[in-house]
Enzyme design. Sequence first.
Site, mmCIF file in Angstrom:
data_model
loop_
_atom_site.group_PDB
_atom_site.id
_atom_site.type_symbol
_atom_site.label_atom_id
_atom_site.label_comp_id
_atom_site.label_asym_id
_atom_site.label_seq_id
_atom_site.Cartn_x
_atom_site.Cartn_y
_atom_site.Cartn_z
ATOM 1 N N ILE A 181 -88.390 38.769 -4.527
ATOM 2 C CA ILE A 181 -88.369 40.029 -3.714
ATOM 3 C C ILE A 181 -89.593 41.030 -3.725
ATOM 4 C CG2 ILE A 181 -87.014 41.462 -5.129
ATOM 5 C CD1 ILE A 181 -85.147 42.049 -2.639
ATOM 6 N N LYS A 182 -90.070 40.914 -5.010
ATOM 7 C CA LYS A 182 -91.221 41.592 -5.191
ATOM 8 C C LYS A 182 -92.523 41.075 -4.389
ATOM 9 C CE LYS A 182 -94.099 44.231 -7.910
ATOM 10 N NZ LYS A 182 -93.963 45.506 -7.810
ATOM 11 N N GLY A 183 -92.506 40.141 -4.049
ATOM 12 C CA GLY A 183 -93.665 39.507 -3.240
ATOM 13 C C GLY A 183 -94.856 39.618 -3.751
#
Lengths: 524, 277
Positions: B139-141
């Site tokens: 999710i941090k990407g």
Amino acid sequence: MSKTGHMKLMLDQAAVRRARALSARVGEPIVRLAQEHTTVSVERATLRLGGITGADPEGTPWVNRLLDVVRADVGLEHGVSLPVWHALLRGEAEDLTTLAQKAAAGSVRFQVPEGREATRARTAARKQVGAGLRRIAARRRERERLVKRWGDPEQKPWIYLIVATGDIYEDMPQAQAAAREGADIIAVIRSTGQSLLDYVPEGPTREGFAGTYATQENFRLMRAALDETSREVGRYIRLTNYASGLCMPEIATLAGLERLDMMLNDSMYGILFRDINPVRTFVDQRFSRQVHARAGIVINTGEDNYLTTADAMDAAHTVTVSQLLNEHFAKEAGLADWQLGLGHAFEIDPDVPDSFRLELAHAMLARQLFPDAPLKWMPPTRHMTGDVFRGYLLNAFFNLAGAMTDQGILLVGMMTEAVVTPWLSDRDLALQNVRYVLNAAGGLHEDFRPPPDGFIAQRANQVLSESLELLEQILDHERGLLDAIADGTFGLMRRPADGGRGLEGVAERSPTYFNPASELLEAP
Amino acid sequence: MTTATGAAGAGRVVRPYGDTTGDGMVQMSFTLPVPYGGAHSKVAEGAAQQLAHKMGMDPAMVVHAKAMGPDFTFFVVYGRVHHLVELDKVQVVERDYPLLSPKEANLAIRKLLRRRMVVVGACIGTDAHTVGIDAILNIKGFAGEKGLEYYREVRVVNMGAQVSVPQLVARTQQEKADAVLISQVVTQRDAHLLNTREMSAAFREAYPAADRPVLVVGGPRFDEGMTAELGVDRIFARGTTPADVASYLVHALALRRHRHAGAPGPARSAMEEVALR
């Protein structure tokens, strides 16, 4: 590496005391867990201390063959020492290696002895394993003699360089060249994937991926090569390898036997980054650290890894918490402050305003929380883009931060990080960078006193207070650290206590459990 | 994938730029296995000069030479090259699908599949570098963009590092995955190419051609033009963002749908709708 002495940063001392108290509370049940379990690798390390060596024609170490047979016959929960030395006393074989060969051929049956037979087996095991530990102690005294003869590095931090060709016979001349060029510590990176092998390969190896296998023979060859170079350059060159992964206890033992000087050994790295079962890791870690304590080996912990996978600002406090836990587990296992190469890294995005001041704040926090630990300072990797010129500049600032905050061990950053494995010229340029900075500003930490209410002090105290919050959050979990690791409190990795690799190699100790190595290592 | 030529620079010819248009100035550094210092210095510098000449630098100036140990010398050379760069002959792999925002991708997936898209990701072989796969999936990407876990209509199964090919295939089947993302960072002895071929072969064996999940491989040292050779649908090189990957997956699944349906189906309209916006 001496104490820094006076306070340089106004840390909230109540918070520091509280951080240690909380870490002890987090660590306590984990230590108990480690005391209540054993693993295949702890048992194999014990047999290695007893003198077993070699591998079968397929390359499976005899120690693995022996352990597997014993385990199939009587289980792991009693430890292998009672059944193994019982078999030796029965005259099944004259030594452990022969016993393993016979056991592998199916001609020995193992049983757990009782009464007087158990007492005799215990006595024999203690004697033989004790001899192994005495060999490790002798190698330690040998190191102390050689350091006295050849000397320590003149400057601080000590300069740490990596070799990694995959071929031990290529590694040796490279390591010797690196030492002549100024490296004080040589680390031989392991072959990718060794951490997940549940055995330690044997013999000299010439085939590895992105590194060289850690084997006893490779350890011996490299230590001998560096002894030769130490004599030549007039300072003791230290050798580093990795006691991590599924065979931590065995590799620690081999390192002690072959006089390695530093070992990468983190309490949670294997769990978070290699998906090794948490219980397996904590049990193995404790034993390996007890061995390192005896061997006079400096451990290097792996906090830099938190910052290569998460943002260095957001995750700064996870580094501090991990350092505190590593310290707690290390001291519990008998390591002294001078043996704690607690890790941290220069990984803040250089585009963040004041990034260098923030790096100084984080580095000084570590320096001051652990005033007597050498501290391992790791170079930027995440923000090395392939622009080698910018990377060279960034490495200079990394070196400067190391000099300003009195770090103990400096891993030399390469401008070609993320581009190629370091070229000869990359290493030379990197060492020029380090030398320039240390020559120009090596003593700057004596003058550098950030104001007590300034930006740096404030940031350090903020990270410290976030660390306290995280420790409290861990303690809020029903099973503390194990549950926190399971629900992803550290980074985004969720690692449940009943998952991960190597769980099948863990057993709860039975009331009759006996391990002469553990017994001797627990003794003060 | 289309191989595009530099239409923008049609017919244009350029030269390296030092401080004047057309001066052709370049810089390079290299090491030669020759000693430096004393009587050796002139020979070493001459050797560097000769190499630069053979590489097409004329004049070549050896501006820096330094001994690295007793047997090697490091050089920095500046000089002029006379080569012309013909921009209309430059070949690159260009994105041949629309770049979607997470919202658009979610919408397209919903219309296309009427369920969440399942993506399995892993580092295969002995590669333990999850930086790449995590940048795309977590999710941090990466580079300010959220990873695929952030996409509501994407279900991510990140198997992490050092996954074996059989494990990967089994999990892909178990999860009924639409796409498989593989990251390969370690390139020693061409491990990334060997691993990728092994992986694509295993999927060809395990699935009928029409049902095979979309196979995507990424890593800093891949050549994006090698898809056919490696048996994968797409290769992503350095600098790829999660949105690049998500957009490609939507595009690839739409194409498949379309191909299976034969006629314009919901897939196509979903894509058109997105493309029209």
